[in-house]
Design a protein around this motif. Structure first.
Motif, PDB file in Angstrom:
ATOM      1  N   ALA A 109       0.846  -1.133  -0.037  1.00 57.67           N
ATOM      2  CA  ALA A 109      -0.004  -0.087   0.114  1.00 57.67           C
ATOM      3  C   ALA A 109       0.839   1.274  -0.035  1.00 57.67           C
ATOM      4  O   ALA A 109       1.903   1.241   0.681  1.00 57.67           O
ATOM      5  N   LEU A 110       0.385   2.250  -0.768  1.00 54.50           N
ATOM      6  CA  LEU A 110       1.093   3.470  -1.060  1.00 54.50           C
ATOM      7  C   LEU A 110       0.123   4.535  -0.202  1.00 54.50           C
ATOM      8  O   LEU A 110      -0.884   4.917  -0.709  1.00 54.50           O
ATOM      9  N   ASP A 111       0.500   5.155   1.281  1.00 50.76           N
ATOM     10  CA  ASP A 111      -0.333   6.090   1.841  1.00 50.76           C
ATOM     11  C   ASP A 111       0.043   7.612   1.419  1.00 50.76           C
ATOM     12  O   ASP A 111       1.291   7.753   1.648  1.00 50.76           O
ATOM     13  N   VAL A 112      -0.862   8.229   0.735  1.00 48.82           N
ATOM     14  CA  VAL A 112      -0.484   9.576   0.569  1.00 48.82           C
ATOM     15  C   VAL A 112      -1.373  10.708   1.196  1.00 48.82           C
ATOM     16  O   VAL A 112      -2.416  10.811   0.911  1.00 48.82           O
ATOM     17  N   PRO A 113      -0.827  11.382   2.069  1.00 53.58           N
ATOM     18  CA  PRO A 113      -1.570  12.244   2.705  1.00 53.58           C
ATOM     19  C   PRO A 113      -1.592  13.711   2.010  1.00 53.58           C
ATOM     20  O   PRO A 113      -0.455  14.075   1.642  1.00 53.58           O
ATOM     21  N   ILE A 114      -2.685  14.021   1.570  1.00 53.96           N
ATOM     22  CA  ILE A 114      -2.834  15.052   0.844  1.00 53.96           C
ATOM     23  C   ILE A 114      -2.379  16.457   1.603  1.00 53.96           C
ATOM     24  O   ILE A 114      -3.015  16.552   2.619  1.00 53.96           O
ATOM     25  N   GLY A 115      -1.700  17.593   0.711  1.00 55.41           N
ATOM     26  CA  GLY A 115      -1.393  18.413   1.643  1.00 55.41           C
ATOM     27  C   GLY A 115      -0.161  18.357   2.543  1.00 55.41           C
ATOM     28  O   GLY A 115       0.000  19.170   3.351  1.00 55.41           O
ATOM     29  N   SER A 116       0.574  17.148   2.364  1.00 59.20           N
ATOM     30  CA  SER A 116       1.585  16.970   3.497  1.00 59.20           C
ATOM     31  C   SER A 116       2.754  16.498   2.605  1.00 59.20           C
ATOM     32  O   SER A 116       2.653  15.993   1.664  1.00 59.20           O
ATOM     33  N   ARG A 117       3.988  16.785   3.253  1.00 61.92           N
ATOM     34  CA  ARG A 117       5.134  16.257   2.476  1.00 61.92           C
ATOM     35  C   ARG A 117       5.378  14.687   2.884  1.00 61.92           C
ATOM     36  O   ARG A 117       5.502  14.222   4.034  1.00 61.92           O
TER      37      ARG A 117
END
Length: 131
Positions: A109-117
Motif C-alpha cells: 500500500a502507498l499512503d499519500v496524505p494530501i497537503g503533506s510532505r
C-alpha cells in the motif's frame, strides 16, 4: 488483522529516534461477491505514530485458492507532525485460501496524505477469516 513493515519519505528532525518501521492494523471486509470487496481499515504505524482510518473498494480475481487484488482506499491519515489530513491509499496484493475459510495475504500500500510532505510505503501480511 495485518502486521507489516513500512518506509516513508518524510523529513524528520535530526537526532530523533523513531524505532523500527513496523505497523499493526485491522480490516473489516464485506464480500459483495468473490471479486468485489468493500473494506474499512485502521492502522497504527509505530515509529512515526501515524494513524490511518481508510475505507474503499478492492477488486479481486475470483480464482481460488490464490487470488490477486487491487484497490483504492481513502480517509483520514493523522500524525503528530502534520495533524489530520485526507489521504488516499492505492493497494495491490495476493491472497490464498488456506483451510475452508482462512485467508493469508501479502499486500503493498502507498499512503499519500494530501497537503503533506512525504508518503508511507507499507508491505504487509494479512490473515483473516471469511464467514
Amino acid at each position: 488483522a495485518s502486521v507489516g513493515s513500512y518506509s516513508n519519505s518524510r523529513l524528520f528532525l535530526v537526532g530523533t529516534d523513531f524505532g523500527p518501521p513496523l505497523f499493526v492494523g485491522i480490516v473489516g471486509t464485506y464480500w459483495a461477491s468473490d471479486w468485489f470487496l468493500l473494506e474499512l481499515e485502521g492502522d497504527y504505524l509505530l515509529n512515526n505514530e501515524t494513524v490511518n482510518v481508510l475505507a474503499g473498494p478492492r477488486f479481486r480475481t475470483a480464482a481460488f485458492p490464490i487470488g490477486l487484488s487491487a484497490g483504492l482506499k481513502a480517509g483520514i491519515i493523522y500524525n503528530a507532525f502534520n495533524g489530520v489530513r485526507f489521504g488516499i491509499s492505492p493497494q495491490v496484493g495476493a491472497d490464498m485460501l488456506i483451510a475452508d475459510h482462512v485467508l493469508l495475504g501479502l499486500h503493498y500500500a502507498l499512503d499519500v496524505p494530501i497537503g503533506s510532505r512525504g508518503v508511507d510505503h507499507r508491505i504487509f501480511m494479512a490473515m483473516g477469516y471469511r464467514f
